[in-house]
Every structure is written in C-alpha cells, then in structure tokens.
Design a protein around this motif. Structure first.
Motif, short mmCIF file in Angstrom:
data_model
loop_
_atom_site.label_atom_id
_atom_site.label_comp_id
_atom_site.label_asym_id
_atom_site.label_seq_id
_atom_site.Cartn_x
_atom_site.Cartn_y
_atom_site.Cartn_z
N SER A 1 0.85 -1.07 0.23
CA SER A 1 -0.50 0.11 -0.23
C SER A 1 1.02 1.50 0.38
CB SER A 1 -0.84 0.03 1.42
OG SER A 1 -2.44 -1.38 0.87
N GLY B 1 -5.93 12.06 0.42
CA GLY B 1 -5.90 11.19 1.54
C GLY B 1 -6.69 9.34 0.96
N ASN C 1 -7.48 5.62 1.46
CA ASN C 1 -7.83 4.46 2.73
C ASN C 1 -7.91 3.52 1.71
OD1 ASN C 1 -9.30 4.11 5.33
ND2 ASN C 1 -10.94 3.55 4.34
N GLY D 1 -9.25 -0.80 2.17
CA GLY D 1 -9.66 -1.41 2.88
C GLY D 1 -9.68 -3.11 3.00
N ASN E 1 -12.92 6.18 -6.21
CA ASN E 1 -13.27 4.56 -5.54
C ASN E 1 -12.35 3.56 -6.30
OD1 ASN E 1 -14.28 5.00 -2.49
ND2 ASN E 1 -16.24 5.42 -3.85
N GLY F 1 -6.49 -4.03 5.45
CA GLY F 1 -6.47 -2.03 4.80
C GLY F 1 -6.40 -0.95 5.56
N THR F 2 -5.74 -0.40 5.16
CA THR F 2 -4.63 1.02 5.43
C THR F 2 -4.86 2.23 5.36
OG1 THR F 2 -2.91 0.73 4.14
CG2 THR F 2 -2.44 -0.44 6.15
N ALA F 3 -5.09 3.12 6.26
CA ALA F 3 -5.36 4.19 6.01
C ALA F 3 -3.93 5.04 5.47
CB ALA F 3 -6.41 4.73 6.55
N GLN G 1 -2.12 9.34 4.76
CA GLN G 1 -2.84 10.78 4.33
C GLN G 1 -1.59 11.21 2.93
OE1 GLN G 1 -5.87 12.98 4.86
NE2 GLN G 1 -6.22 10.76 5.80
#
Length: 202
Positions: A88, A108, A110, A112, A179, A196-198, A200
């Motif tokens: 990611s 950002g 995100n 999943g 998306n 998943g990771t988020a 910024q």
C-alpha cells in the motif's frame, strides 16, 4: 548315343545345380544384404529428418534466448501491474506522483480489507481503495488518466463522487472521492494481503 545323352543330362543337371546355387545365394546372401542396405538407408533418412527437426528447435531456442531480456522486462511490467503483495505504501507514492503529474492534490488514501476472488481459475485478492483528491475539472480528468494509463499498478475505477471545493462553487475547484480496486496475485503458499490501512497525502 548313350554317351551323348549322358553328357546332356550332366549338362542339364549342372545347369540346374548352378541355378539352385544362384537362387540359394540370392535368398541366403544377397537378399538379406539388400534388405539390410534398405533398412540402413531408411534409418539414415529418419536420422536426417530428426536432425533437421532438432536444428530447427535449436534455432527457435536461440531466438527465444536472444529475446530473454524483452521477456524479463515484460514480466517485470506485468508484476508491477499485478504484484504479489498489497504494498500500500508504494501505491500511495504512485498516487501522489499521479496527482503531481496531473496538477491535482491527493489528500488521502484509504485501503480496505482484501477480498478473495478467482480469475480464470487463479486465486487472487482485490482491495478497495478510496482516494480523496482536489483540483479543477481538467486536473481531476488528467488524474484519472494518469491513474488508469500511466502509473504501473493495475486499477479498476468503480465510482467517482465530486462536490464543489472550499469556495462553494465549481469555479473554486472540486473535491472528489475516487473509489477503485487494486489487485494482488500471491504466489502459491503466500498469505493473504495485509488488512486495509489509511494514509494521508503530504
């Protein structure tokens, strides 16, 4: 008179004996030798055909060996599009570069949880990704083009929502959420991609 008849009988007998000897010699000596020669000629012809086939295969292998760097480059390109791990962080950097190239700003990302799928009998994983990006309409269009055509990771855009920017009008720019899905093809025995990771944008 008897003597002449005996001589003729001896001559006839000698001729018959000679004929028998010739026939026996033919069947016992000459014919097997000729059969052996025919067999050897057939084997030689078969060997020549096999050698020609082997030479052709060798030439094909040499050509393929000469093309090996191209095959390796193609494999590397394909592996970048469909990696064996989610990776990611690298994808985030690719998105940021795509935004910079398009003149948009990636705020950002995100990622999943992975979902297992099967494509042509091969087990893979898809990961949903939501990308928040701002910029003008032209910049967002350029960003989508960079996303799908330029950056190396294979992506599938599933939806896009946009609203007016901070000024409240489209003239002030757009804030969009893209998306999409990225895909992972783990090697046999590898674990599923990480959850998943988020992240910024900078």
């Amino acid at each position: 008179m008897f003597a002449g008849r005996k001589d003729r009988l001896w001559i006839i007998g000698g001729l018959l004996a000679a004929a028998l000897l010739l026939a026996a010699g033919w069947f016992l000596l000459v014919s097997p030798e000729m059969d052996g020669a025919d067999r050897l000629r057939g084997e030689a012809e078969t060997s020549e055909v096999q050698m020609a086939t082997l030479r052709s295969k060798l030439a094909d292998l040499r050509r393929e060996n000469d093309d090996l760097p191209r095959y390796r480059a193609g494999l590397e390109t394909a592996r970048q599009a469909l990696p064996t791990t989610a990776d990611s962080e690298r994808f985030l950097r690719q998105l940021q570069r795509a935004g910079e190239a398009a003149g948009a700003f990636v705020q950002g990302v995100n990622v999943g949880d992975p979902v297992q799928i099967e494509v042509s009998g091969t087990a893979m994983h898809s990961l949903p990704v939501a990308v928040t990006v701002t910029g003008g309409a032209a910049e967002l269009e350029a960003f989508l083009e960079e996303l799908q055509e330029e950056q190396p990771r294979a992506v599938l855009v599933t939806s896009l929502t946009a609203e007016a920017g901070d000024g409240g009008t489209f003239a002030d720019g757009l804030s969009a959420v893209v998306n999409l899905k990225i895909f992972v093809a783990p090697q046999s025995g590898d674990a599923a991609p990480a959850e998943g990771t988020a992240a910024q944008g900078s």
